[in-house]
Write an enzyme that holds these catalytic residues in place. Structure first.
Site, PDB file in Angstrom:
ATOM      1  N   HIS A  18       0.836  -1.204   0.000  1.00  0.00           N
ATOM      2  CA  HIS A  18       0.000   0.000   0.000  1.00  0.00           C
ATOM      3  C   HIS A  18       0.875   1.260   0.000  1.00  0.00           C
ATOM      4  O   HIS A  18       0.610   2.222  -0.730  1.00  0.00           O
ATOM      5  CB  HIS A  18      -0.902   0.017   1.244  1.00  0.00           C
ATOM      6  CG  HIS A  18      -1.913  -1.085   1.300  1.00  0.00           C
ATOM      7  ND1 HIS A  18      -2.090  -1.881   2.409  1.00  0.00           N
ATOM      8  CD2 HIS A  18      -2.804  -1.538   0.375  1.00  0.00           C
ATOM      9  CE1 HIS A  18      -3.069  -2.765   2.173  1.00  0.00           C
ATOM     10  NE2 HIS A  18      -3.501  -2.581   0.952  1.00  0.00           N
ATOM     11  N   LYS A  42     -16.410  -7.059   4.211  1.00  0.00           N
ATOM     12  CA  LYS A  42     -15.452  -8.098   3.850  1.00  0.00           C
ATOM     13  C   LYS A  42     -15.026  -8.962   5.043  1.00  0.00           C
ATOM     14  O   LYS A  42     -14.999 -10.161   4.990  1.00  0.00           O
ATOM     15  CB  LYS A  42     -14.210  -7.433   3.244  1.00  0.00           C
ATOM     16  CG  LYS A  42     -13.921  -7.890   1.828  1.00  0.00           C
ATOM     17  CD  LYS A  42     -12.774  -7.097   1.274  1.00  0.00           C
ATOM     18  CE  LYS A  42     -11.819  -7.976   0.511  1.00  0.00           C
ATOM     19  NZ  LYS A  42     -10.594  -7.237   0.165  1.00  0.00           N
ATOM     20  N   ARG A  92      -2.562  -6.275  -8.249  1.00  0.00           N
ATOM     21  CA  ARG A  92      -1.495  -7.278  -8.146  1.00  0.00           C
ATOM     22  C   ARG A  92      -1.608  -8.360  -9.207  1.00  0.00           C
ATOM     23  O   ARG A  92      -0.622  -8.905  -9.661  1.00  0.00           O
ATOM     24  CB  ARG A  92      -1.539  -7.952  -6.765  1.00  0.00           C
ATOM     25  CG  ARG A  92      -1.000  -7.104  -5.649  1.00  0.00           C
ATOM     26  CD  ARG A  92      -1.428  -7.642  -4.317  1.00  0.00           C
ATOM     27  NE  ARG A  92      -2.890  -7.565  -4.187  1.00  0.00           N
ATOM     28  CZ  ARG A  92      -3.558  -7.836  -3.089  1.00  0.00           C
ATOM     29  NH1 ARG A  92      -2.911  -8.232  -2.016  1.00  0.00           N
ATOM     30  NH2 ARG A  92      -4.870  -7.733  -3.052  1.00  0.00           N
ATOM     31  N   SER A 130      -2.855  -8.158   2.952  1.00  0.00           N
ATOM     32  CA  SER A 130      -3.242  -7.933   4.345  1.00  0.00           C
ATOM     33  C   SER A 130      -3.740  -9.223   4.976  1.00  0.00           C
ATOM     34  O   SER A 130      -3.467  -9.499   6.151  1.00  0.00           O
ATOM     35  CB  SER A 130      -4.332  -6.866   4.432  1.00  0.00           C
ATOM     36  OG  SER A 130      -3.873  -5.637   3.936  1.00  0.00           O
TER      37      SER A 130
HETATM   38  P1  ADP Z   1     -10.086  -3.601   0.100  1.00  0.00           P
HETATM   39  O1  ADP Z   1     -10.615  -4.323   1.296  1.00  0.00           O
HETATM   40  O2  ADP Z   1     -10.913  -2.408  -0.277  1.00  0.00           O
HETATM   41  O3  ADP Z   1      -9.745  -4.475  -1.090  1.00  0.00           O
HETATM   42  P2  ADP Z   1      -7.273  -3.494   0.813  1.00  0.00           P
HETATM   43  O4  ADP Z   1      -6.794  -2.803   2.046  1.00  0.00           O
HETATM   44  O5  ADP Z   1      -7.184  -4.979   0.785  1.00  0.00           O
HETATM   45  O6  ADP Z   1      -8.748  -2.949   0.608  1.00  0.00           O
HETATM   46  O7  ADP Z   1      -6.519  -2.933  -0.465  1.00  0.00           O
HETATM   47  C1  ADP Z   1      -6.618  -1.585  -0.872  1.00  0.00           C
HETATM   48  C2  ADP Z   1      -6.069  -1.463  -2.286  1.00  0.00           C
HETATM   49  O8  ADP Z   1      -4.682  -1.777  -2.300  1.00  0.00           O
HETATM   50  C3  ADP Z   1      -6.717  -2.402  -3.298  1.00  0.00           C
HETATM   51  O9  ADP Z   1      -6.804  -1.726  -4.545  1.00  0.00           O
HETATM   52  C4  ADP Z   1      -5.736  -3.559  -3.390  1.00  0.00           C
HETATM   53  O10 ADP Z   1      -5.810  -4.223  -4.629  1.00  0.00           O
HETATM   54  C5  ADP Z   1      -4.426  -2.799  -3.245  1.00  0.00           C
HETATM   55  N1  ADP Z   1      -3.336  -3.630  -2.743  1.00  0.00           N
HETATM   56  C6  ADP Z   1      -3.354  -4.489  -1.718  1.00  0.00           C
HETATM   57  N2  ADP Z   1      -2.153  -5.083  -1.534  1.00  0.00           N
HETATM   58  C7  ADP Z   1      -1.329  -4.558  -2.490  1.00  0.00           C
HETATM   59  C8  ADP Z   1       0.039  -4.767  -2.867  1.00  0.00           C
HETATM   60  N3  ADP Z   1       0.801  -5.633  -2.207  1.00  0.00           N
HETATM   61  N4  ADP Z   1       0.529  -4.084  -3.919  1.00  0.00           N
HETATM   62  C9  ADP Z   1      -0.258  -3.205  -4.589  1.00  0.00           C
HETATM   63  N5  ADP Z   1      -1.557  -2.962  -4.300  1.00  0.00           N
HETATM   64  C10 ADP Z   1      -2.088  -3.620  -3.259  1.00  0.00           C
END
Ligand code: ADP
Length: 151
Positions: A18, A42, A92, A130
């Protein structure tokens, strides 16, 4: 006009993946708002939301143009309130793409002035998620390499 992006997510927890997306997006935007969605269907949060706000603020303490906030309404609405013209998300893999594609269509329907912008993950962070970090942490594993702050 200032180019403002909102970066919404659960951030449970906020990871180096992130962080990378936010920092790289500063080439495109004047200001980025990391928006932690509070009422995501979620999953129930694992990391405390107020603690996560503090940790993200700490991560970006030297960047005045990166803000952090918590929200509990439609992303399309919160973007309007904060005058954000862009919605930032990270990609990703194709699974992310399928999911992001439908969210982007709905957000466009709800607020057609909000343009979704996607950055492809840097390869070194492509495997960071995450949910895996939560699992490792739950069983006492060391997750410090995946996080941009100390827990
Ligand atoms: P959500 O629950 O809304 O999917 P996340 O916190 O899981 O939120 O992710 C927020 C954003 O960051 C999403 O667009 C996700 O695809 C992106 N994301 C998560 N992990 C990574 C990573 N390792 N590299 C790039 N983008 C990521």
């Amino acid at each position: 006009m200032k180019r403002i992006a909102i970066f919404p997510g659960s951030f449970d927890p906020f990871t180096k993946g992130h962080e990378d997306i936010v920092l790289r997006s500063l080439k495109l935007f004047d200001e980025v708002i990391v928006a932690i969605g509070y009422n995501s269907q979620k999953h129930k949060r694992y990391f405390d939301i107020d603690e996560m706000v503090d940790l993200i603020n700490q991560t970006f303490q030297h960047h005045e143009n990166i803000k952090v906030m918590v929200y509990n309404e439609l992303t399309a609405e919160i973007a309007k309130k904060y005058n954000a013209q862009f919605l930032l998300r990270g990609l990703r893999n194709t699974t992310d793409f399928e999911y992001e594609n439908s969210i982007a269509q709905v957000n466009n329907y709800l607020n057609d002035e909000l343009e979704s912008v996607f950055l492809i993950t840097s390869p070194q962070f492509a495997y960071i998620s995450s949910s895996i970090i939560r699992e490792v942490h739950r069983y006492g594993g060391d997750v410090s390499n995946f996080l941009p702050y100390k827990l």
